[in-house]
Design a protein around this motif. Sequence first.
Motif, PDB file in Angstrom:
ATOM      1  N   ARG A   1     -14.712  -0.980   9.961  1.00 43.28           N
ATOM      2  CA  ARG A   1     -14.922  -0.244   8.705  1.00 43.28           C
ATOM      3  C   ARG A   1     -15.014   1.264   8.966  1.00 43.28           C
ATOM      4  NH1 ARG A   1     -19.491  -4.287   6.704  1.00 43.28           N
ATOM      5  NH2 ARG A   1     -18.152  -6.032   6.149  1.00 43.28           N
ATOM      6  N   PHE A   2     -15.739   1.653  10.033  1.00 41.76           N
ATOM      7  CA  PHE A   2     -15.832   3.067  10.372  1.00 41.76           C
ATOM      8  C   PHE A   2     -14.459   3.619  10.756  1.00 41.76           C
ATOM      9  CE2 PHE A   2     -20.517   2.665  11.016  1.00 41.76           C
ATOM     10  CZ  PHE A   2     -20.874   3.731  10.209  1.00 41.76           C
TER      11      PHE A   2
ATOM     12  N   GLY B   1       0.095   6.515   2.750  1.00 43.10           N
ATOM     13  CA  GLY B   1       0.456   7.500   1.740  1.00 43.10           C
ATOM     14  C   GLY B   1      -0.105   8.875   1.962  1.00 43.10           C
ATOM     15  N   GLY B   2      -0.769   9.139   3.041  1.00 44.05           N
ATOM     16  CA  GLY B   2      -1.401  10.439   3.249  1.00 44.05           C
ATOM     17  C   GLY B   2      -0.424  11.549   3.546  1.00 44.05           C
TER      18      GLY B   2
ATOM     19  N   ASN C   1      -8.763   7.051   6.763  1.00 45.14           N
ATOM     20  CA  ASN C   1      -8.534   7.452   5.373  1.00 45.14           C
ATOM     21  C   ASN C   1      -8.992   8.889   5.117  1.00 45.14           C
ATOM     22  OD1 ASN C   1      -7.394   5.015   4.621  1.00 45.14           O
ATOM     23  ND2 ASN C   1      -9.366   4.112   4.100  1.00 45.14           N
ATOM     24  N   MET C   2     -10.078   9.307   5.748  1.00 43.40           N
ATOM     25  CA  MET C   2     -10.575  10.665   5.545  1.00 43.40           C
ATOM     26  C   MET C   2      -9.658  11.701   6.181  1.00 43.40           C
ATOM     27  SD  MET C   2     -14.671  10.133   6.047  1.00 43.40           S
ATOM     28  CE  MET C   2     -14.945  11.847   6.399  1.00 43.40           C
TER      29      MET C   2
END
Length: 82
Positions: free
Chosen positions: A62-63, A76-77, A69-70
Amino acid sequence: MKVNIEIDCTPIEAREFMGLPDVQPMQTAMMEKLQQKMAENIEKFSPEAILQNWFDPKMAERFQDMFVNMSGLGAGGTKGKK
């Protein structure tokens, strides 16, 4: 006219004089129950149990997903940029 009355008594004597109930037995029983519940659950808050929960393999994933994502490397980033 000013009148001052001083009464020298203990809290127990004052409670009995005013007709208030003695709550000491109830307080003692509640404290015993509280101590029993705390003793039953103390192992959940040991350092080993806390570390085990924090370093769960699923938590590490999860981390990792959160940092991906961050950083914008997630799906899609950077799509469409050259």
